[in-house]
Design an enzyme around this catalytic site. Structure first.
Site, PDB file in Angstrom:
ATOM      1  N   GLU A 193       0.819  -1.114  -0.026  1.00 16.13           N
ATOM      2  CA  GLU A 193      -0.085   0.003  -0.036  1.00 16.13           C
ATOM      3  C   GLU A 193       0.888   1.317   0.013  1.00 16.13           C
ATOM      4  OE1 GLU A 193      -4.080  -1.382   2.279  1.00 16.13           O
ATOM      5  OE2 GLU A 193      -2.321  -0.938   3.647  1.00 16.13           O
ATOM      6  N   CYS A 215       3.404   8.714   0.811  1.00 15.47           N
ATOM      7  CA  CYS A 215       3.908   7.710   1.807  1.00 15.47           C
ATOM      8  C   CYS A 215       4.022   6.511   0.975  1.00 15.47           C
ATOM      9  CB  CYS A 215       2.972   7.830   2.995  1.00 15.47           C
ATOM     10  SG  CYS A 215       3.560   6.401   4.056  1.00 15.47           S
ATOM     11  N   CYS A 217       6.612  -6.232   7.618  1.00 12.09           N
ATOM     12  CA  CYS A 217       7.687  -5.742   8.251  1.00 12.09           C
ATOM     13  C   CYS A 217       8.259  -6.814   9.047  1.00 12.09           C
ATOM     14  CB  CYS A 217       7.342  -4.835   8.952  1.00 12.09           C
ATOM     15  SG  CYS A 217       8.544  -3.774   9.759  1.00 12.09           S
ATOM     16  N   CYS A 275       6.798  -4.043  16.373  1.00 14.16           N
ATOM     17  CA  CYS A 275       6.531  -2.887  17.284  1.00 14.16           C
ATOM     18  C   CYS A 275       4.950  -3.040  17.714  1.00 14.16           C
ATOM     19  CB  CYS A 275       6.838  -1.550  16.354  1.00 14.16           C
ATOM     20  SG  CYS A 275       8.081  -1.399  15.776  1.00 14.16           S
ATOM     21  N   CYS A 284       2.110  -1.258  15.946  1.00 18.67           N
ATOM     22  CA  CYS A 284       1.896  -0.879  14.557  1.00 18.67           C
ATOM     23  C   CYS A 284       1.154  -2.328  13.997  1.00 18.67           C
ATOM     24  CB  CYS A 284       3.207  -0.679  14.019  1.00 18.67           C
ATOM     25  SG  CYS A 284       3.232  -0.458  12.175  1.00 18.67           S
ATOM     26  N   GLY A 292       7.011  -1.397   6.258  1.00 19.91           N
ATOM     27  CA  GLY A 292       8.411  -1.696   6.312  1.00 19.91           C
ATOM     28  C   GLY A 292       9.300  -0.814   6.856  1.00 19.91           C
ATOM     29  N   GLU A 293      10.638  -1.519   6.886  1.00 17.35           N
ATOM     30  CA  GLU A 293      11.573  -0.776   7.816  1.00 17.35           C
ATOM     31  C   GLU A 293      12.596  -0.606   6.701  1.00 17.35           C
ATOM     32  OE1 GLU A 293      12.521   1.136  10.410  1.00 17.35           O
ATOM     33  OE2 GLU A 293      14.299   1.237   9.474  1.00 17.35           O
ATOM     34  N   SER A 317      11.784   7.189   7.292  1.00 20.68           N
ATOM     35  CA  SER A 317      11.554   6.948   8.825  1.00 20.68           C
ATOM     36  C   SER A 317      12.222   5.644   9.143  1.00 20.68           C
ATOM     37  CB  SER A 317       9.950   7.026   8.908  1.00 20.68           C
ATOM     38  OG  SER A 317       9.659   6.741  10.192  1.00 20.68           O
ATOM     39  N   SER A 373      11.745   6.906  14.915  1.00 16.48           N
ATOM     40  CA  SER A 373      10.698   6.568  15.710  1.00 16.48           C
ATOM     41  C   SER A 373      11.002   6.529  17.094  1.00 16.48           C
ATOM     42  CB  SER A 373      10.045   5.176  15.227  1.00 16.48           C
ATOM     43  OG  SER A 373       9.366   5.622  13.875  1.00 16.48           O
ATOM     44  N   LEU A 374      10.860   7.496  17.786  1.00 21.04           N
ATOM     45  CA  LEU A 374      11.501   7.627  19.127  1.00 21.04           C
ATOM     46  C   LEU A 374      10.447   6.841  20.180  1.00 21.04           C
ATOM     47  CD1 LEU A 374      13.591   8.558  21.236  1.00 21.04           C
ATOM     48  CD2 LEU A 374      12.508  10.750  21.187  1.00 21.04           C
ATOM     49  N   HIS A 375       9.427   7.520  20.362  1.00 22.33           N
ATOM     50  CA  HIS A 375       8.211   6.754  21.354  1.00 22.33           C
ATOM     51  C   HIS A 375       8.528   6.824  22.709  1.00 22.33           C
ATOM     52  CE1 HIS A 375       6.734   6.368  17.235  1.00 22.33           C
ATOM     53  NE2 HIS A 375       7.023   5.436  16.880  1.00 22.33           N
ATOM     54  N   ASN A 403      -3.078   5.833  16.485  1.00 21.59           N
ATOM     55  CA  ASN A 403      -4.208   5.237  15.851  1.00 21.59           C
ATOM     56  C   ASN A 403      -4.577   3.606  16.193  1.00 21.59           C
ATOM     57  OD1 ASN A 403      -4.258   7.267  14.224  1.00 21.59           O
ATOM     58  ND2 ASN A 403      -2.638   6.606  13.061  1.00 21.59           N
ATOM     59  N   CYS A 457      -1.114   6.337   9.877  1.00 20.41           N
ATOM     60  CA  CYS A 457       0.064   5.768  10.486  1.00 20.41           C
ATOM     61  C   CYS A 457      -0.149   4.517  11.052  1.00 20.41           C
ATOM     62  CB  CYS A 457       1.077   6.708  11.443  1.00 20.41           C
ATOM     63  SG  CYS A 457       1.159   8.302  10.632  1.00 20.41           S
TER      64      CYS A 457
END
Ligand code: SAH
Length: 360
Positions: free
Chosen positions: A103, A116, A123, A127, A130, A171-172, A203, A226-228, A302, A352
């Site tokens: 996508e 995007c 992936c 996480c 996600c 994906g990463e 990202s 992506s700290l979080h 989300n 996201c």
């Protein structure tokens, strides 16, 4: 885990996805003039054509030879296109030549439409917040497949209005380093007057060694990290690969990146109720932000409900707006640049962390 492979059977070279230099090298390797590489580059990536037959400045025998000797130019097939009634966000579903679905999302904003793109089918990371992680991993995308998401979106979306690209889909990207960098090298050729590497953001969850490698390539692309959470233990619960590439190691790599490329890092911060929206989270985040050139992108969490999450994932809830607002304001009061990514596309599961395809 072999992180640099994809399972495509290559009977013929798929030259869609080659960089300018690689195309020139390809043409000299098959006994043609190197400038043919530049011509084909322009047809592929500036004119966005799908057939060798349309490459008017190439002699007919060469067009026929290429059609015969190389793989498909059009690496993706459009399966569907869904538009969000709420925000105008568009989600494209594509199929790869070996039958996987991926996508991409267009986020229309006044004067700065963003695309995007995905870099992997699924992936390999898990996480906990996600949806893509919950669907598992199939393979890396090729640079041609990364580029073709842009090609489709550009052709579909009222001409050439895409001004920003974010590598934030499935994906990463840094676990598909080779193909991600190849695609960046294609975009680095200034394909349109608006689209510069400075308008492209990769990202990453943080693969420290790859951040350093990227810095040394001097591509000057933006990195969003992506700290979080600023606490190793909490971050490891949310992002298990933090056990392998720690926050400390990543922050050192990021410091190197910002110095080497003279860019500001973006810290992405998904706000999760009770996990990273407490007072101590604010103070550690502030301290980190004061120590290097950065900005923060706060993302409301989300929901993953469409994925029927289990365990820790099922416990995660978005921070309430009454907690997000003062958290953001307190950072701004200390002169930290904070943007809040107001969520777009929830109604079509395009926001996201919501991208996932179950039938792959
Ligand atoms: N693998 C890369 C790029 C994909 S995710 C990375 O992790 O950075 C793009 C962004 O969306 C990341 O910052 C990710 O943490 C965030 N994200 C993932 N799941 C989310 C969710 N459920 N709600 C909000 N943001 C999410």
């Amino acid at each position: 885990m072999d992180i640099e492979t994809n399972n495509l059977q290559k009977t013929k070279p798929v030259i869609k996805g080659y960089t300018l230099k690689e195309l020139k090298d390809y043409f000299s390797s098959v006994g043609e003039k190197r400038f043919r590489g530049e011509q084909v580059f322009n047809w592929f990536y500036r004119h966005l054509i799908d057939s060798y037959n349309d490459m008017q400045n190439l002699p007919k025998p060469l067009r026929e030879k290429l059609a015969d000797a190389t793989g498909e130019i059009n690496t993706l097939k459009l399966v569907s296109r869904t538009t969000s009634k709420e925000s105008g966000t568009i989600k494209y579903l594509f199929e790869t030549s070996d039958g996987f679905k991926i996508e991409s999302v267009i986020i229309p904003e006044y004067k700065r439409t963003t695309l995007c793109v995905s870099t992997q089918v699924g992936c390999p990371l898990d996480c906990k917040f996600c949806a893509t992680g919950l669907m598992g991993y199939r393979r890396n995308l090729t640079s041609g497949e990364i580029f073709d998401q842009y090609k489709f979106a550009t052709k579909d979306y009222e001409g050439r209005q895409i001004k920003n690209i974010v590598y934030m889909g499935m994906g990463e990207p840094l676990l598909n380093f080779t193909e991600t960098v190849r695609s960046l090298n294609i975009f680095a050729e200034n394909l349109t007057p608006e689209l510069r590497l400075r308008r492209i953001t990769v990202s990453t969850v943080g693969i420290a060694s790859k951040i350093i490698e990227l810095a040394n390539l001097d591509l000057k692309v933006n990195i969003a990290f992506s700290l979080h959470s600023c606490f190793e233990d909490i971050r490891s619960r949310l992002i298990p690969i933090n056990n392998k590439y720690s926050l400390k190691e990543n922050i050192d790599a990021i410091r190197y990146y910002t110095k080497k490329t003279r860019t500001r890092i973006t810290f992405e911060y998904v706000m999760i109720d009770g996990i990273n929206d407490r007072e101590e989270d604010y103070y550690t985040l502030l301290k980190l932000c004061k120590s290097l050139p950065c900005k923060i992108n706060v993302i409301p969490f989300n929901s993953l409900e469409h994925m029927n999450p289990q365990g820790f994932s099922a416990e995660l809830r978005p921070s309430p707006p009454e907690r997000i607002e003062p958290f953001v304001q307190a950072l701004r009061d200390k002169n930290i640049t904070v943007t809040v990514r107001y969520t777009a596309g929830i109604d079509i599961a395009a926001a996201c962390g919501q991208l996932a395809i179950l039938e792959n």
